[in-house]
Design a protein around this motif. Structure first.
Motif, PDB file in Angstrom:
ATOM      1  N   GLY A   1       0.713  -1.151  -0.050  1.00  0.00           N
ATOM      2  CA  GLY A   1      -0.055  -0.268   0.325  1.00  0.00           C
ATOM      3  C   GLY A   1       0.939   0.839   0.299  1.00  0.00           C
ATOM      4  N   GLY A   2       0.355   2.549  -0.593  1.00  0.00           N
ATOM      5  CA  GLY A   2       1.012   3.532  -0.669  1.00  0.00           C
ATOM      6  C   GLY A   2       1.435   4.223   1.111  1.00  0.00           C
ATOM      7  N   LEU A   3       0.737   3.893   1.632  1.00  0.00           N
ATOM      8  CA  LEU A   3       0.597   4.943   2.950  1.00  0.00           C
ATOM      9  C   LEU A   3       2.357   3.944   3.284  1.00  0.00           C
ATOM     10  CD1 LEU A   3       0.584   6.591   5.910  1.00  0.00           C
ATOM     11  CD2 LEU A   3      -1.232   4.758   6.176  1.00  0.00           C
ATOM     12  N   VAL A   4       1.830   3.193   3.426  1.00  0.00           N
ATOM     13  CA  VAL A   4       3.406   2.184   3.959  1.00  0.00           C
ATOM     14  C   VAL A   4       4.906   2.388   3.592  1.00  0.00           C
ATOM     15  CG1 VAL A   4       4.814  -0.270   4.503  1.00  0.00           C
ATOM     16  CG2 VAL A   4       2.174   0.421   3.921  1.00  0.00           C
ATOM     17  N   THR A   5       4.395   2.697   2.233  1.00  0.00           N
ATOM     18  CA  THR A   5       5.789   3.416   1.545  1.00  0.00           C
ATOM     19  C   THR A   5       5.697   4.122   1.589  1.00  0.00           C
ATOM     20  OG1 THR A   5       4.575   1.872  -0.708  1.00  0.00           O
ATOM     21  CG2 THR A   5       6.941   3.400  -1.078  1.00  0.00           C
ATOM     22  N   ALA A   6       5.294   5.062   2.121  1.00  0.00           N
ATOM     23  CA  ALA A   6       5.075   6.613   1.998  1.00  0.00           C
ATOM     24  C   ALA A   6       6.096   7.148   3.239  1.00  0.00           C
ATOM     25  CB  ALA A   6       4.092   7.667   2.342  1.00  0.00           C
ATOM     26  N   LEU A   7       6.017   6.028   4.636  1.00  0.00           N
ATOM     27  CA  LEU A   7       6.700   6.243   5.155  1.00  0.00           C
ATOM     28  C   LEU A   7       7.224   6.112   6.082  1.00  0.00           C
ATOM     29  CD1 LEU A   7       3.085   6.457   8.200  1.00  0.00           C
ATOM     30  CD2 LEU A   7       4.383   8.185   7.320  1.00  0.00           C
ATOM     31  N   GLU A   8       7.800   4.513   5.405  1.00  0.00           N
ATOM     32  CA  GLU A   8       8.637   3.811   5.670  1.00  0.00           C
ATOM     33  C   GLU A   8      10.293   4.428   5.733  1.00  0.00           C
ATOM     34  OE1 GLU A   8      10.137   1.367   2.453  1.00  0.00           O
ATOM     35  OE2 GLU A   8      10.442  -0.078   3.810  1.00  0.00           O
ATOM     36  N   SER A   9       9.705   4.817   4.930  1.00  0.00           N
ATOM     37  CA  SER A   9      11.172   5.621   4.589  1.00  0.00           C
ATOM     38  C   SER A   9      11.838   7.073   5.720  1.00  0.00           C
ATOM     39  CB  SER A   9      11.296   7.151   3.232  1.00  0.00           C
ATOM     40  OG  SER A   9       9.790   7.425   3.569  1.00  0.00           O
TER      41      SER A   9
ATOM     42  N   ARG B   1      12.591   4.705   9.195  1.00  0.00           N
ATOM     43  CA  ARG B   1      13.710   3.970   9.314  1.00  0.00           C
ATOM     44  C   ARG B   1      14.922   4.337  10.010  1.00  0.00           C
ATOM     45  NH1 ARG B   1      14.643   1.113   4.360  1.00  0.00           N
ATOM     46  NH2 ARG B   1      12.616  -0.015   4.954  1.00  0.00           N
ATOM     47  N   GLY B   2      15.940   4.349  10.725  1.00  0.00           N
ATOM     48  CA  GLY B   2      16.599   4.919  11.889  1.00  0.00           C
ATOM     49  C   GLY B   2      16.148   6.101  13.121  1.00  0.00           C
TER      50      GLY B   2
ATOM     51  N   ALA C   1      -4.553  -9.184  19.018  1.00  0.00           N
ATOM     52  CA  ALA C   1      -3.637  -9.046  18.351  1.00  0.00           C
ATOM     53  C   ALA C   1      -2.315  -9.384  18.564  1.00  0.00           C
ATOM     54  CB  ALA C   1      -3.245  -7.783  19.650  1.00  0.00           C
ATOM     55  N   PRO C   2      -1.236 -10.198  17.736  1.00  0.00           N
ATOM     56  CA  PRO C   2      -0.121 -10.905  17.973  1.00  0.00           C
ATOM     57  C   PRO C   2       0.752 -10.051  18.712  1.00  0.00           C
ATOM     58  CG  PRO C   2      -0.822  -9.994  15.912  1.00  0.00           C
ATOM     59  CD  PRO C   2      -2.171  -9.905  16.625  1.00  0.00           C
ATOM     60  N   ALA C   3       1.111 -10.408  19.486  1.00  0.00           N
ATOM     61  CA  ALA C   3       2.255  -9.468  20.173  1.00  0.00           C
ATOM     62  C   ALA C   3       3.560  -9.456  19.270  1.00  0.00           C
ATOM     63  CB  ALA C   3       3.854 -10.635  20.961  1.00  0.00           C
ATOM     64  N   PRO C   4       3.827  -8.123  19.832  1.00  0.00           N
ATOM     65  CA  PRO C   4       4.487  -6.671  18.991  1.00  0.00           C
ATOM     66  C   PRO C   4       6.339  -7.385  18.962  1.00  0.00           C
ATOM     67  CG  PRO C   4       3.853  -6.343  21.238  1.00  0.00           C
ATOM     68  CD  PRO C   4       3.129  -7.235  21.368  1.00  0.00           C
ATOM     69  N   PHE C   5       6.444  -7.035  17.441  1.00  0.00           N
ATOM     70  CA  PHE C   5       7.286  -7.357  17.220  1.00  0.00           C
ATOM     71  C   PHE C   5       8.133  -6.323  16.059  1.00  0.00           C
ATOM     72  CE2 PHE C   5       5.551  -8.306  12.549  1.00  0.00           C
ATOM     73  CZ  PHE C   5       4.356  -7.625  12.873  1.00  0.00           C
ATOM     74  N   ARG C   6       9.287  -6.953  15.850  1.00  0.00           N
ATOM     75  CA  ARG C   6      10.515  -5.909  14.794  1.00  0.00           C
ATOM     76  C   ARG C   6      10.418  -5.848  14.218  1.00  0.00           C
ATOM     77  NH1 ARG C   6      12.679  -1.759  17.734  1.00  0.00           N
ATOM     78  NH2 ARG C   6      14.370  -0.903  16.240  1.00  0.00           N
ATOM     79  N   GLU C   7      10.119  -4.747  12.552  1.00  0.00           N
ATOM     80  CA  GLU C   7      11.105  -5.182  11.406  1.00  0.00           C
ATOM     81  C   GLU C   7      11.516  -4.097  10.983  1.00  0.00           C
ATOM     82  OE1 GLU C   7       9.027  -8.439  10.160  1.00  0.00           O
ATOM     83  OE2 GLU C   7       9.787  -8.268   8.529  1.00  0.00           O
ATOM     84  N   GLU C   8      12.579  -4.596  10.332  1.00  0.00           N
ATOM     85  CA  GLU C   8      13.390  -3.622   9.753  1.00  0.00           C
ATOM     86  C   GLU C   8      13.465  -2.050  10.447  1.00  0.00           C
ATOM     87  OE1 GLU C   8      12.342  -3.474   5.272  1.00  0.00           O
ATOM     88  OE2 GLU C   8      11.262  -4.752   5.046  1.00  0.00           O
ATOM     89  N   GLY C   9      13.826  -2.292  11.433  1.00  0.00           N
ATOM     90  CA  GLY C   9      13.745  -1.608  12.753  1.00  0.00           C
ATOM     91  C   GLY C   9      12.607  -0.287  13.291  1.00  0.00           C
ATOM     92  N   ILE C  10      11.512  -1.215  13.088  1.00  0.00           N
ATOM     93  CA  ILE C  10      10.242  -0.646  13.756  1.00  0.00           C
ATOM     94  C   ILE C  10       9.904  -1.609  14.265  1.00  0.00           C
ATOM     95  CG2 ILE C  10       8.142   0.812  12.975  1.00  0.00           C
ATOM     96  CD1 ILE C  10       9.868   0.853   9.930  1.00  0.00           C
TER      97      ILE C  10
END
Ligand code: G6P
Length: 492
Positions: free
Chosen positions: A36-44, A47-48, A63-72
């Protein structure tokens, strides 16, 4: 010893998490970034940074347990079957969505949906409050979460809150139809800064505050005097006066990332292959949309059908590829739309195709980013003809991929994108005759004219990319009128 849950300085909250659950070849559950568009928009911008994203994981259940994905840090919110039906499909997409898009289809009002919308918004607000560090910045997204700003403020008066609306904000005459209009506006006014796609959207919001709720507006700010329920913070209800800013800050795409993708040898080779497998048409027309009644797919097909009938164009020399990604399939208006679009495609193909050479290639599927980039690169004319659209990121993605200055963009004046992209071939999709003319103008335009236009469009998107949008948004939020929740007097 209990370990304190981690907290974050930047918390993004949107209806969806930026990932989908997928089962890999070994049968294990993993998470994959959603297209989706929003994901692409915010990931940049996340990150970091020390950032968390609160959202629904896209499936019913706890809700699944919280997790980390690509630093978020990802903090899932659970929704039951009934909540998906009433909060997501119902109030968000069958009440608010039609009202906010000019009532292209009628809106449905159910009190039970509203009450579930409130319950679910409160759950999101609580999840945000739980992961926000002291003084954190909270960035709330979109129409599904309009009560979250005030709900978060009630629990955590120390944080700074922004909201961004990805879709249009309707004129007061349409907004007034909502039986819960006051609560929605007061929910938003819990924020410090409200961002909109177009100037007209911000103005519609401010006019609603003034006309319907008799609040004082000054320039792009509104002053809100109200009663805040301080119970969650341990205080009694009290009166407050707050000033909130509302202005236009149009979203964009990752221009350089998309251009780099489009320049890869794999994508270039795939674009050549796509054209070949379509029978090497002289002109390839392309539509890429979620299958949504706001996108004007029917109007586009009608114009294409008439051009074939008029013999202005002929298949397979001219071919249309229409990608219509599945969306909100349990909502009646979307089912109806699918039946209509598929009947039209069938009729056009029945009348104008030869064996192995369909006049319309209709794809009811979602594709990964690289396949989309290849399609954009392969298309001579991109048709973006919504009846109403907050922005339309597809238009900007197409431009970003056309590093070769090839291609032409036909763009509806009812897409937010049109307000920035005046070098596109503009159309009013309701005017079928006009739409046909515009499509023909884009097909027949001399190459140097198309290149000139594409160059100007690319300059605009490259200068105003998503990274710039996000930093401008966060800056505006940091600078928003600094009148923190000024208690006038406590109520008993
Ligand atoms: C629009 C909305 C987004 C939404 C997206 C996909 O772009 O502004 O908030 O996520 O459509 O719709 P869906 O209902 O599948 O999330």
């Amino acid at each position: 010893m209990t370990v304190a849950a981690p907290t974050f300085d930047l918390v993004v909250v949107a209806n969806r998490l930026p990932v989908d659950r997928v089962v890999d070849t070994d049968g294990n559950n993993t998470w994959q970034r959603s297209p989706g568009g929003l994901v692409t928009a915010l990931e940049s911008v996340m990150r970091g940074r020390d950032a968390a994203w609160v959202g629904w994981a896209g499936e019913p259940g706890p809700a699944p347990a919280p997790f980390r994905e690509e630093g978020i840090h990802l903090q899932p919110v659970g929704l039951s079957h009934l909540e998906i039906e009433e909060y997501y499909e119902g109030f968000s997409n069958d009440t608010l969505w039609p009202i906010y898009h000019d009532v292209i289809v009628p809106a449905t009002f159910h009190r039970a949906w509203w009450s579930t919308y409130r319950v679910v918004n409160h759950r999101f607000a609580q999840a945000v409050a739980d992961v926000a560090a002291p003084g954190a910045t909270i960035w709330v997204h979109d129409y599904q979460l309009q009560l979250v700003p005030a709900m978060v403020r009630a629990i955590r008066p120390d944080v700074r809150i922004g909201w961004f609306n990805h879709i249009p904000f309707p004129p007061v005459e349409l907004f007034s139809q909502l039986p819960w209009r006051r609560a929605l506006v007061e929910g938003l006014l819990g924020a410090d800064y409200l961002g909109f796609q177009r100037v007209a959207d911000a103005e519609n919001f401010l006019r609603t505050c003034r006309r319907m709720l008799h609040m004082t507006t000054r320039g792009d700010t509104v002053t809100f005097r109200g009663v805040v329920d301080g119970s969650a913070g341990g205080e009694g209800a009290r009166e407050t006066e707050r000033t909130v800013r509302a202005s236009a800050i149009p979203i964009s795409v990752d221009f350089h990332g998309l251009e780099a993708l489009a320049r890869t040898p794999e994508v270039i080779a795939r674009a050549v292959e796509i054209r070949k497998s379509l029978g090497s048409p002289e002109t390839l027309l392309l539509g890429v949309d979620r299958l949504d009644y706001t996108k004007g797919i029917g109007h586009r097909l009608k114009a294409y059908e008439e051009l074939l009938r008029d013999k202005a164009i002929a298949a397979p020399g001219t071919t249309l590829v229409q990608v219509a990604s599945p969306s909100r399939e349990r909502v009646e208006a979307y089912r109806h739309l699918r039946t209509e679009v598929e009947a039209t495609v069938g009729r056009i193909n029945g009348e104008f195709s030869a064996i192995g050479e369909p006049a319309v290639h209709y794809l009811h599927q979602s594709y990964p980013r690289d396949e989309m980039a290849a399609l954009f690169l392969a298309a001579d004319v991109m048709l973006v003809t919504p009846l109403r659209d907050g922005m339309n990121l597809v238009a900007k993605e197409y431009i970003s991929c056309r590093y070769d200055l090839g291609g032409a963009l036909v763009l509806s004046e009812f897409a937010g994108a049109w307000h920035e992209l005046h070098q596109a071939y503009v159309c009013n999709p309701h005017d079928i005759e006009g739409l046909k003319h515009t499509i023909m103008a884009a097909i027949q335009a001399p190459a140097d004219q198309r290149r000139r236009r594409m160059k100007a469009l690319r300059r605009r998107v490259s200068d105003h990319d998503v990274q710039r949008w996000a930093s401008r948004y966060l800056e505006a939020l940091a600078l928003a009128p600094d009148k923190p929740d000024r208690p006038d007097r406590h109520l008993r």
